[in-house]
Design a protein around this motif. Structure first.
Motif, PDB file in Angstrom:
ATOM      1  N   ILE A   1       0.870  -0.846  -0.081  1.00  0.00           N
ATOM      2  CA  ILE A   1      -0.345  -0.270   0.282  1.00  0.00           C
ATOM      3  C   ILE A   1       1.309   1.099   0.050  1.00  0.00           C
ATOM      4  O   ILE A   1       1.850   0.916   0.974  1.00  0.00           O
ATOM      5  CB  ILE A   1      -0.692  -0.239   1.531  1.00  0.00           C
ATOM      6  N   ALA A   2       0.954   2.554  -0.948  1.00  0.00           N
ATOM      7  CA  ALA A   2       1.088   3.188  -1.095  1.00  0.00           C
ATOM      8  C   ALA A   2       0.117   4.217  -0.462  1.00  0.00           C
ATOM      9  O   ALA A   2      -1.158   4.595  -0.350  1.00  0.00           O
ATOM     10  CB  ALA A   2       1.502   4.161  -1.986  1.00  0.00           C
ATOM     11  N   GLY A   3       0.743   5.612   0.362  1.00  0.00           N
ATOM     12  CA  GLY A   3      -0.514   7.171   0.898  1.00  0.00           C
ATOM     13  C   GLY A   3       0.680   8.140   1.673  1.00  0.00           C
ATOM     14  O   GLY A   3       1.969   7.705   1.693  1.00  0.00           O
ATOM     15  N   LYS A   4      -0.465   8.690   2.778  1.00  0.00           N
ATOM     16  CA  LYS A   4      -0.060   9.448   3.140  1.00  0.00           C
ATOM     17  C   LYS A   4      -1.407  10.061   3.824  1.00  0.00           C
ATOM     18  O   LYS A   4      -2.287  10.070   3.661  1.00  0.00           O
ATOM     19  CB  LYS A   4      -0.012  10.570   2.391  1.00  0.00           C
TER      20      LYS A   4
ATOM     21  N   GLY B   1      -4.533   6.867  -0.196  1.00  0.00           N
ATOM     22  CA  GLY B   1      -3.650   5.564  -0.666  1.00  0.00           C
ATOM     23  C   GLY B   1      -4.194   5.065  -2.109  1.00  0.00           C
ATOM     24  O   GLY B   1      -5.740   4.981  -1.983  1.00  0.00           O
ATOM     25  N   PHE B   2      -3.196   4.258  -1.990  1.00  0.00           N
ATOM     26  CA  PHE B   2      -3.956   3.466  -3.150  1.00  0.00           C
ATOM     27  C   PHE B   2      -2.604   1.470  -3.180  1.00  0.00           C
ATOM     28  O   PHE B   2      -2.324   1.870  -2.516  1.00  0.00           O
ATOM     29  CB  PHE B   2      -3.556   3.777  -4.558  1.00  0.00           C
ATOM     30  N   GLY B   3      -3.804   0.565  -3.652  1.00  0.00           N
ATOM     31  CA  GLY B   3      -3.065  -0.431  -3.776  1.00  0.00           C
ATOM     32  C   GLY B   3      -3.818  -1.483  -4.347  1.00  0.00           C
ATOM     33  O   GLY B   3      -4.662  -0.917  -5.561  1.00  0.00           O
ATOM     34  N   PRO B   4      -3.154  -2.595  -5.048  1.00  0.00           N
ATOM     35  CA  PRO B   4      -1.551  -2.886  -4.354  1.00  0.00           C
ATOM     36  C   PRO B   4      -0.847  -1.882  -5.332  1.00  0.00           C
ATOM     37  O   PRO B   4      -0.691  -1.172  -6.461  1.00  0.00           O
ATOM     38  CB  PRO B   4      -1.614  -4.990  -4.848  1.00  0.00           C
ATOM     39  N   VAL B   5       0.294  -1.828  -4.897  1.00  0.00           N
ATOM     40  CA  VAL B   5       1.478  -0.676  -4.905  1.00  0.00           C
ATOM     41  C   VAL B   5       1.653  -1.390  -6.785  1.00  0.00           C
ATOM     42  O   VAL B   5       1.724  -0.487  -7.789  1.00  0.00           O
ATOM     43  CB  VAL B   5       2.655  -0.330  -4.536  1.00  0.00           C
TER      44      VAL B   5
ATOM     45  N   LEU C   1      -7.917  -0.145  -6.715  1.00  0.00           N
ATOM     46  CA  LEU C   1      -8.334   0.472  -5.786  1.00  0.00           C
ATOM     47  C   LEU C   1      -7.619   2.072  -4.559  1.00  0.00           C
ATOM     48  O   LEU C   1      -6.277   1.749  -3.816  1.00  0.00           O
ATOM     49  CB  LEU C   1      -8.507  -0.003  -4.542  1.00  0.00           C
ATOM     50  N   THR C   2      -7.962   3.221  -5.235  1.00  0.00           N
ATOM     51  CA  THR C   2      -7.690   4.387  -4.459  1.00  0.00           C
ATOM     52  C   THR C   2      -8.655   5.138  -3.229  1.00  0.00           C
ATOM     53  O   THR C   2      -9.908   4.679  -3.492  1.00  0.00           O
ATOM     54  CB  THR C   2      -7.515   5.917  -5.317  1.00  0.00           C
ATOM     55  N   LEU C   3      -8.009   5.561  -2.427  1.00  0.00           N
ATOM     56  CA  LEU C   3      -9.215   5.084  -1.076  1.00  0.00           C
ATOM     57  C   LEU C   3      -8.729   6.506  -0.254  1.00  0.00           C
ATOM     58  O   LEU C   3      -7.315   6.748   0.427  1.00  0.00           O
ATOM     59  CB  LEU C   3      -9.114   4.243  -0.372  1.00  0.00           C
TER      60      LEU C   3
END
Length: 675
Positions: free
Chosen positions: A494-497, A522-526, A531-533
Motif C-alpha cells: 500500500i502507498a499513501g499519506k 492511498g492506493f494499492g496494490p502498488v 483501488l484508491t481510497l
C-alpha cells in the motif's frame, strides 16, 4: 267576402312572420350554442359522462455497476376528494382522518377548499389504500372520494449511497444527487386520457382498458459505477469510525485509479432518502464534492512530486532538519517540534517533516508550485456527474509571499474537495496520468438498449512516468515504515499519506484550537493499483491524528475490498521482526490492525520570532513526549536526564510538565498514554 279573404291573408302573413321569427330565433340560438357556448357546453357534458384520467409511467431506475437496484419506482394509489359531491363534510372528515394520518381539522380544510378535485393523501401504502377503499364502499363515499395512480420512488437499501442518489419530491422531480442531475432522463411521463364512467364513477366502454404503468421512452435507467458491495463495506466502516471517534462528520471515496470510476462514495452522518423530509437539509449534502477543507499533509504528495519532477530533490538527497524554519516572520515546525538531524528526502516524506517541505516549496517558488497544483486538478471542477461541486480555493501566484508558499507546500492556506484530492492521488497511482472522475457508467433506454456510455477520459499527464515511480516508492515507505503504518494490510503493498490539519475558524482569520481534520489517502496494490481510497474525519473527539484514526479505517476497507475483488496478496514491505513487533492480531472480520508511530499533526504557524533560552547548569529542557510510544518516551527521557512515570499504554496524550520547560536533572514527569 273580400273582408274575410283579407283577414285570412293577414293571419297567414302573421303566422309566416311568427314562423320566420321562430326560425330566426332557433337559428340564432343554435348558432349561439354552437359558436359561442359550444366549448363550455361540451366540457360540461364531458364531465357529466366521465373525467380526465392522468396516466403516469414509473420513474426510471438507478442501478449499480452490477445491475443491483439502488432506486426504483412502484405504482401506488393517491386519494382525492371532490368537494362538490360531499354531503356531510364533518362526517367525512371524521371517517377519513384516522385512515390518512391527519387530524379531522386538516381533512376538513381540504374539503373546504372547494372545486372538483383536491388531493387528500398521495402515494399511499397498500394497507392504507385497502382500508380507505373498504371505508368508501361501506359508507357510500363513492361519489366524493376517488383514487389515481401515481409513481412512488423507493430506495430498497435505505441509507446506502443516499448522498449520491439524492431523492425525489412529491411532483416526481429529482431534488438532489443523481435524481436531480439526471432528472430529464429518468423522470416518468404523464399522459392524459378520458375515462367514461357511470353514475358511480365506475369505468365503462373502452375506458375499462385504460392504460396503467406505461413505461415511456423517456424513462431511462441510470447505471452507476458504484459497486454496492464496496459501498456497503465503506459505510459499515464509517459507522464504526463514527462510534469510535465521535466526529462531526466522515467522508470516504473509493476510486478505480485506472478508469476514474467511483466505486464508493459515502458520508456520515447520512439519511434515509425514503424519508428525506425527516432530516436536516445540511445532512443531504454530499461532502465529497461540495465541502472544501485544508488537506494538510496529504497535499505534500503534490509538493514532493513537483520537487522530484523539477530535479530539486531526489530520494537519497540529505537534508539537515533544524526542527523549525522561520519564513517571513512565521515559525513552521515539525509535528513534534523536534529536530530530526540529518535526514534524506525519503525520510522527509516518510516522517512528513514540515521543515523539509516548507523549504522545498520555497525552492520551487510560487509559479512552479502552483503549476503542479493545477496540473493535478486542484482549483477547478472535476466535472463529475453530481450537483453542487465546488472548485476549491487557490492563491494567485503573483499575490503569494514566502510564508504563503511555505504553508501551501505543507497543505495549509488552500482549500480542496475530497474528490479533487482522491483524483490527484489516483493520478499518482496511474503512472502520473490524471483522469476525469465519473460516477455514471451507462444510460439505458426503456427497452434495455444503450442510450449513452461514459468513456475513460484522460485529462493530462501531471509528472513523468519515471518521476511517478519514484514518488510511489516514497509513498509506499510511508505506509511500510513511516507515519502511515496503520493503513497497512498484511501481504499487500500500500502507498499513501496521512494528514492532520487544524481547522480554520468561522471567520477565516486563523485556526481553531482543538479542532482538526484527520485524513488518509492511498492506493494499492502498488504493483497494480486497483483501488484508491480517501478517508476524511472532521473534528474527531480525543485522538485526532490522521495516522491513528483515519489510516486504520482505510486499512480495514482495503482488506475487505481486496478480498471482495479477489486480489491476490503480493507480499508487503515489512520484515519479520517489524511485523512481530508492530502488527496486531486483527479484528473479528479478519482485517489486520497495524501499530505505528503516530502521524503528524499540522503545525500552528506562529507569528513571533523564536527567542534563545539559557539553560542553567544542572537543569534540562523537558522534551515533547506527546504522541510518543512508551519506548520512545523512555529513550527521550534517558537522553535528557529525567525520569518518567508512565501510566496507561499506547501513545502519549498528556504530560505533567509541558515541553520546553526547564527542570532539574532527575525530575520525574508523569506521562499518560492512550491506545
Amino acid at each position: 267576402m273580400d273582408n274575410n279573404r283579407k283577414k285570412v291573408q293577414r293571419r297567414i302573413n302573421l303566422l309566416a312572420v311568427v314562423i320566420l321569427l321562430g326560425i330566426l330565433v332557433v337559428t340564432f340560438r343554435y348558432g349561439w350554442l354552437q359558436l359561442v357556448q359550444g366549448s363550455e357546453l361540451a366540457e360540461r357534458m364531458r364531465y357529466q359522462v366521465g373525467q380526465d384520467y392522468l396516466v403516469q409511467s414509473p420513474r426510471g431506475a438507478i442501478i449499480d455497476r452490477n445491475g443491483r437496484e439502488l432506486a426504483i419506482s412502484t405504482m401506488t394509489k393517491s386519494l382525492f376528494v371532490d368537494p362538490n359531491h360531499v354531503e356531510n363534510p364533518q362526517q367525512l372528515a371524521e371517517d377519513l382522518a384516522p385512515l390518512v394520518g391527519k387530524s379531522v381539522e386538516d381533512v376538513l380544510a381540504d374539503i373546504n377548499v372547494g372545486g372538483g378535485f383536491v388531493w387528500v393523501k398521495r402515494r399511499m401504502e397498500q394497507a392504507e389504500y385497502e382500508a380507505i377503499r373498504t371505508m368508501i364502499r361501506d359508507k357510500g363515499y363513492v361519489t366524493c372520494l376517488g383514487f389515481r395512480d401515481e409513481a412512488k420512488r423507493y430506495y430498497p437499501n435505505d441509507v446506502l449511497a443516499a448522498n449520491v442518489l439524492g431523492f425525489v419530491g412529491t411532483d416526481d422531480k429529482g431534488l438532489d444527487g443523481i435524481e436531480q442531475a439526471f432528472d430529464k432522463y429518468i423522470k416518468g411521463e404523464v399522459t392524459e386520457s378520458f375515462l367514461y364512467t357511470d353514475g358511480r364513477d365506475n369505468p365503462i366502454l373502452e375506458s375499462i382498458f385504460a392504460r396503467h404503468g406505461y413505461q415511456g421512452d423517456r424513462c431511462k435507467t441510470i447505471q452507476l459505477t458504484i459497486d454496492s458491495a464496496i459501498q456497503f463495506i465503506v459505510e459499515q466502516e464509517l459507522d464504526r469510525a463514527m462510534a469510535e471517534n465521535n466526529p462531526l462528520a466522515i467522508t470516504c471515496v473509493a476510486m478505480d485509479p485506472k478508469t476514474g470510476e467511483i466505486l464508493a462514495m459515502a458520508n456520515r452522518p447520512s439519511y434515509n432518502p425514503n424519508r428525506f423530509f425527516d432530516y436536516d437539509p445540511e445532512i443531504w449534502k454530499n461532502r465529497a464534492v461540495s465541502s472544501i477543507y485544508e488537506p494538510g499533509s496529504t497535499f505534500k504528495v503534490i509538493t514532493a512530486g513537483a520537487g522530484l519532477q523539477e530535479g530539486i530533490v531526489s530520494p537519497n538527497q540529505t537534508f539537515a532538519d533544524p526542527g523549525y524554519v522561520m519564513v517571513s516572520g512565521k515559525r513552521i515546525q515539525n509535528w513534534n517540534g523536534a529536530s530530526f538531524g540529518t535526514v534524506t528526502f525519503a525520510d522527509v516524506v516518510k516522517q512528513s517533516l514540515n521543515t523539509g517541505f516548507a523549504l522545498l516549496g520555497l525552492e520551487l517558488g510560487a509559479e512552479r508550485l502552483m503549476k503542479y497544483t493545477k496540473l493535478f486538478g486542484f482549483g477547478e471542477l472535476t466535472g463529475i456527474e453530481l450537483p453542487g461541486e465546488e472548485e476549491g480555493i487557490l492563491y494567485k501566484p503573483d499575490e503569494m509571499v514566502d510564508s504563503d508558499i511555505a504553508t501551501m507546500a505543507i497543505g495549509q492556506s488552500i482549500a480542496v474537495t475530497p474528490l479533487q484530492l482522491i483524483t490527484a492521488i489516483s493520478a499518482v497511482a496511474n503512472d502520473g496520468i490524471l483522469l476525469k472522475p465519473h460516477i455514471v457508467k451507462t444510460i439505458k433506454n426503456a427497452n434495455g438498449s444503450t442510450y449513452a456510455d461514459t468513456r475513460v477520459e484522460e485529462v493530462r499527464r501531471t509528472i513523468d512516468s519515471a518521476t511517478d515511480k519514484t514518488l510511489v516508492g516514497l509513498l509506499e515507505q510511508v505506509v511500510a515504515t513511516g507515519g502511515g503504518r496503520k493503513a497497512a494490510v498484511r501481504g499487500y503493498r500500500i502507498a499513501g499519506k496521512t494528514g492532520t490539519a487544524q481547522k480554520i475558524n468561522e471567520y477565516g482569520t486563523g485556526y481553531t484550537d482543538g479542532l482538526y481534520i484527520a485524513s488518509f489517502c492511498g492506493f494499492g496494490p502498488v504493483e497494480n493499483p486497483q483501488l484508491t481510497l480517501l478517508v476524511v474525519i472532521d473534528e474527531p473527539s480525543g485522538i485526532f491524528y490522521g495516522g491513528q484514526i483515519a489510516a486504520p479505517v482505510a486499512s480495514r476497507i482495503f482488506s475487505q475490498v481486496f478480498r471482495y475483488m479477489r486480489i491476490e496478496p503480493s507480499g508487503a514491505m515489512f520484515d519479520d521482526e517489524e511485523l512481530a513487533e508492530d502488527v496486531g492480531e486483527g479484528d473479528s472480520s479478519g482485517m489486520t490492525a497495524v501499530k505505528n508511530p503516530p502521524p503528524e499533526p499540522e503545525p500552528k504557524v506562529e507569528e513571533e520570532e523564536v527567542q534563545e533560552v539559557e539553560v542553567p547548569q544542572g537543569s534540562v529542557v523537558v522534551p515533547n513526549f506527546m504522541a510518543k510510544s512508551i519506548r520512545e518516551a523512555s529513550r527521550l527521557a534517558n537522553e535528557a536526564g529525567i525520569n518518567i512515570d508512565a501510566q496507561g499504554s499506547g501513545f502519549a496524550v498528556e504530560q505533567s510538565i509541558e515541553a520546553g520547560a526547564i527542570v532539574d536533572k532527575g525530575t520525574t514527569i508523569r506521562i499518560t498514554f492512550s491506545p
